[in-house]
Design a protein around this motif. Structure first.
Motif, PDB file in Angstrom:
ATOM      1  N   ASP A  28     -14.101 -14.631  13.688  1.00  0.00           N
ATOM      2  CA  ASP A  28     -14.572 -14.924  15.039  1.00  0.00           C
ATOM      3  C   ASP A  28     -14.191 -16.355  15.408  1.00  0.00           C
ATOM      4  OD1 ASP A  28     -15.864 -15.251  17.448  1.00  0.00           O
ATOM      5  OD2 ASP A  28     -17.841 -14.638  16.744  1.00  0.00           O
ATOM      6  N   LEU A  29     -13.123 -16.467  16.186  1.00  0.00           N
ATOM      7  CA  LEU A  29     -12.623 -17.775  16.622  1.00  0.00           C
ATOM      8  C   LEU A  29     -12.568 -17.838  18.143  1.00  0.00           C
ATOM      9  CD1 LEU A  29      -9.677 -18.077  14.059  1.00  0.00           C
ATOM     10  CD2 LEU A  29     -11.978 -19.043  13.850  1.00  0.00           C
ATOM     11  N   ARG A  30     -13.473 -17.138  18.799  1.00  0.00           N
ATOM     12  CA  ARG A  30     -13.499 -17.092  20.259  1.00  0.00           C
ATOM     13  C   ARG A  30     -13.738 -18.468  20.871  1.00  0.00           C
ATOM     14  NH1 ARG A  30     -18.135 -12.672  21.001  1.00  0.00           N
ATOM     15  NH2 ARG A  30     -18.742 -13.602  19.008  1.00  0.00           N
ATOM     16  N   ASN A  31     -13.233 -18.634  22.094  1.00  0.00           N
ATOM     17  CA  ASN A  31     -13.531 -19.818  22.912  1.00  0.00           C
ATOM     18  C   ASN A  31     -13.142 -21.130  22.231  1.00  0.00           C
ATOM     19  OD1 ASN A  31     -14.725 -18.006  24.781  1.00  0.00           O
ATOM     20  ND2 ASN A  31     -16.675 -18.122  23.693  1.00  0.00           N
ATOM     21  N   LEU A  73     -11.747  -6.036   7.047  1.00  0.00           N
ATOM     22  CA  LEU A  73     -12.045  -6.629   8.348  1.00  0.00           C
ATOM     23  C   LEU A  73     -12.618  -5.587   9.306  1.00  0.00           C
ATOM     24  CD1 LEU A  73     -11.702  -9.419   9.781  1.00  0.00           C
ATOM     25  CD2 LEU A  73      -9.593  -8.501  10.776  1.00  0.00           C
ATOM     26  N   THR A  74     -13.783  -5.900   9.880  1.00  0.00           N
ATOM     27  CA  THR A  74     -14.407  -5.011  10.867  1.00  0.00           C
ATOM     28  C   THR A  74     -14.350  -5.584  12.278  1.00  0.00           C
ATOM     29  OG1 THR A  74     -16.641  -5.963  10.596  1.00  0.00           O
ATOM     30  CG2 THR A  74     -16.026  -4.140   9.131  1.00  0.00           C
ATOM     31  N   SER A  75     -14.298  -6.923  12.409  1.00  0.00           N
ATOM     32  CA  SER A  75     -14.349  -7.562  13.722  1.00  0.00           C
ATOM     33  C   SER A  75     -13.304  -8.659  13.820  1.00  0.00           C
ATOM     34  CB  SER A  75     -15.741  -8.156  13.975  1.00  0.00           C
ATOM     35  OG  SER A  75     -16.754  -7.170  13.853  1.00  0.00           O
ATOM     36  N   LEU A  76     -12.391  -8.500  14.784  1.00  0.00           N
ATOM     37  CA  LEU A  76     -11.371  -9.515  15.069  1.00  0.00           C
ATOM     38  C   LEU A  76     -11.636 -10.021  16.484  1.00  0.00           C
ATOM     39  CD1 LEU A  76      -8.749 -11.002  14.277  1.00  0.00           C
ATOM     40  CD2 LEU A  76      -7.488  -9.081  15.271  1.00  0.00           C
ATOM     41  N   LEU A  77     -12.188 -11.229  16.587  1.00  0.00           N
ATOM     42  CA  LEU A  77     -12.693 -11.755  17.849  1.00  0.00           C
ATOM     43  C   LEU A  77     -11.988 -13.077  18.168  1.00  0.00           C
ATOM     44  CD1 LEU A  77     -16.460 -11.138  16.966  1.00  0.00           C
ATOM     45  CD2 LEU A  77     -14.916  -9.590  18.169  1.00  0.00           C
ATOM     46  N   LEU A  78     -10.986 -12.999  19.037  1.00  0.00           N
ATOM     47  CA  LEU A  78     -10.157 -14.171  19.341  1.00  0.00           C
ATOM     48  C   LEU A  78     -10.078 -14.438  20.845  1.00  0.00           C
ATOM     49  CD1 LEU A  78      -7.216 -13.411  16.863  1.00  0.00           C
ATOM     50  CD2 LEU A  78      -9.193 -14.895  16.485  1.00  0.00           C
ATOM     51  N   HIS A  88      -3.070  -2.164  12.115  1.00  0.00           N
ATOM     52  CA  HIS A  88      -3.538  -0.805  11.817  1.00  0.00           C
ATOM     53  C   HIS A  88      -3.819  -0.619  10.334  1.00  0.00           C
ATOM     54  CE1 HIS A  88       0.553   0.002  10.367  1.00  0.00           C
ATOM     55  NE2 HIS A  88       0.095   1.125   9.852  1.00  0.00           N
ATOM     56  N   ARG A  89      -3.379  -1.572   9.508  1.00  0.00           N
ATOM     57  CA  ARG A  89      -3.686  -1.516   8.077  1.00  0.00           C
ATOM     58  C   ARG A  89      -5.129  -1.943   7.798  1.00  0.00           C
ATOM     59  NH1 ARG A  89       1.020  -0.690   5.389  1.00  0.00           N
ATOM     60  NH2 ARG A  89       2.957  -1.226   6.479  1.00  0.00           N
ATOM     61  N   CYS A  90      -5.755  -2.578   8.757  1.00  0.00           N
ATOM     62  CA  CYS A  90      -7.167  -2.975   8.621  1.00  0.00           C
ATOM     63  C   CYS A  90      -8.024  -1.767   8.996  1.00  0.00           C
ATOM     64  CB  CYS A  90      -7.487  -4.166   9.508  1.00  0.00           C
ATOM     65  SG  CYS A  90      -6.424  -5.597   9.266  1.00  0.00           S
ATOM     66  N   ARG A  91      -8.143  -0.827   8.082  1.00  0.00           N
ATOM     67  CA  ARG A  91      -8.707   0.479   8.402  1.00  0.00           C
ATOM     68  C   ARG A  91     -10.192   0.445   8.765  1.00  0.00           C
ATOM     69  NH1 ARG A  91      -5.075   3.401  10.132  1.00  0.00           N
ATOM     70  NH2 ARG A  91      -6.122   5.335   9.536  1.00  0.00           N
ATOM     71  N   MET A  92     -10.866  -0.657   8.487  1.00  0.00           N
ATOM     72  CA  MET A  92     -12.292  -0.769   8.799  1.00  0.00           C
ATOM     73  C   MET A  92     -12.557  -1.382  10.175  1.00  0.00           C
ATOM     74  SD  MET A  92     -13.448   0.621   6.128  1.00  0.00           S
ATOM     75  CE  MET A  92     -15.211   0.357   6.365  1.00  0.00           C
ATOM     76  N   LEU A  93     -11.521  -1.766  10.895  1.00  0.00           N
ATOM     77  CA  LEU A  93     -11.697  -2.448  12.176  1.00  0.00           C
ATOM     78  C   LEU A  93     -12.491  -1.605  13.170  1.00  0.00           C
ATOM     79  CD1 LEU A  93      -8.401  -4.368  13.045  1.00  0.00           C
ATOM     80  CD2 LEU A  93     -10.734  -5.278  13.088  1.00  0.00           C
ATOM     81  N   ARG A  94     -13.499  -2.257  13.745  1.00  0.00           N
ATOM     82  CA  ARG A  94     -14.315  -1.638  14.785  1.00  0.00           C
ATOM     83  C   ARG A  94     -14.167  -2.357  16.125  1.00  0.00           C
ATOM     84  NH1 ARG A  94     -16.307  -0.418   9.982  1.00  0.00           N
ATOM     85  NH2 ARG A  94     -17.690   1.381   9.700  1.00  0.00           N
ATOM     86  N   LEU A  95     -14.027  -3.676  16.066  1.00  0.00           N
ATOM     87  CA  LEU A  95     -13.950  -4.490  17.277  1.00  0.00           C
ATOM     88  C   LEU A  95     -12.665  -5.311  17.273  1.00  0.00           C
ATOM     89  CD1 LEU A  95     -17.589  -5.980  17.236  1.00  0.00           C
ATOM     90  CD2 LEU A  95     -16.864  -3.790  18.168  1.00  0.00           C
ATOM     91  N   ILE A  96     -11.862  -5.183  18.327  1.00  0.00           N
ATOM     92  CA  ILE A  96     -10.693  -6.039  18.530  1.00  0.00           C
ATOM     93  C   ILE A  96     -10.822  -6.663  19.910  1.00  0.00           C
ATOM     94  CG2 ILE A  96      -8.189  -6.155  18.698  1.00  0.00           C
ATOM     95  CD1 ILE A  96      -7.995  -3.716  16.925  1.00  0.00           C
ATOM     96  N   TYR A  97     -11.119  -7.961  19.959  1.00  0.00           N
ATOM     97  CA  TYR A  97     -11.270  -8.695  21.211  1.00  0.00           C
ATOM     98  C   TYR A  97     -10.192  -9.772  21.276  1.00  0.00           C
ATOM     99  CZ  TYR A  97     -15.862  -6.735  22.515  1.00  0.00           C
ATOM    100  OH  TYR A  97     -16.879  -5.902  22.898  1.00  0.00           O
TER     101      TYR A  97
END
Length: 239
Positions: A104-107, A124-129, A143-152
């Motif tokens: 989480d590196l937002r803002n 990785l479940t959350s990628l927040l940029l 797509h290799r991050c098979r656990m990803l739920r959130l991509i922002y």
């Protein structure tokens, strides 16, 4: 009796060696995490709030600002530094944080490309940029991050097309790519992303027909396609 004592001694010796090997392996893995974090710090050229000031080799990285670790193995599971005013790039060494769940590196004011090595973060479940200045294409290897739920990735300068491979993520709920410079079409394969709840693509340069298959997604609750060059419509009782 002597043989029994010899057997017990050998067993205890083997257990001790095994324990030392496991401990060395854990230390080596932890050292990898430490190096990855220090590389991230070195890629930041402006830290107005000095949030990374305690990121030194003299202190345990699990106590560093913005870093979360698992209790058992002391591996990095979270890197959360949103709204810190950080300027710089995202080091490719972040891909070595093999137990990372939340990035989480937002803002902030991060620029440069989103490294392909992010695709190595299998937990990785959350990628927040959101709200940075990142550019280049969205890595297909996500797509290799098979656990990803959130991509922002909203409010950046990403260009190129939307990788169709993202539609294969089995748990993807939120995909927010709005306010970038994306082109191309909406991949038809997103009509098969049954877990998808929110699809945000507004303020890009995406063209073509909106896939009618999106209307068949039972979990899809929110879409935003404003200010693109799309045609057609979708119908669903969820909207």
């Amino acid at each position: 009796m002597a043989m029994k004592k010899l057997y017990i001694g050998s067993l205890l010796g083997a257990l001790l060696v095994h324990s030392l090997v496991v401990e060395l392996a854990i230390c080596s893995s932890n050292f990898t995490d430490q190096l990855a974090l220090l590389s991230f710090k070195s890629s930041i050229n402006f830290d107005p709030n000095n949030v990374l000031s305690n990121w030194t080799q003299e202190t345990n990285f699990c106590g560093w600002a913005g870093v979360s670790c698992s209790r058992r193995s002391q591996r990095v599971t979270g890197l959360i530094l949103r709204g810190m005013g950080l300027q710089g790039t995202i080091s490719s060494r972040v891909g070595n944080l093999s137990f990372l769940q939340v990035l989480d590196l937002r803002n902030n004011s991060l620029h440069g490309h989103l490294t392909d090595e992010v695709g190595r973060l299998h937990y990785l479940t959350s990628l927040l940029l959101t709200n940075n200045m990142l550019e280049g294409g969205i890595p297909m290897d996500l797509h290799r991050c098979r656990m990803l739920r959130l991509i922002y990735l909203t409010k950046n300068n990403f260009n190129g097309s939307i990788p169709k491979e993202l539609s294969t993520l089995p748990f993807l709920r939120y995909l927010a790519l709005g306010e970038n410079k994306l082109t191309g079409t909406i991949p038809l394969s997103f009509g098969n992303t049954s877990s998808l709840q929110r699809l945000v693509l507004q303020f890009n340069n995406i063209h073509g027909r909106i896939p009618t298959e999106l209307g068949q997604l039972q979990n899809l609750q929110t879409i935003s396609f404003t200010d693109n060059r799309l045609t057609g419509s979708i119908t669903s009782c969820n909207f």
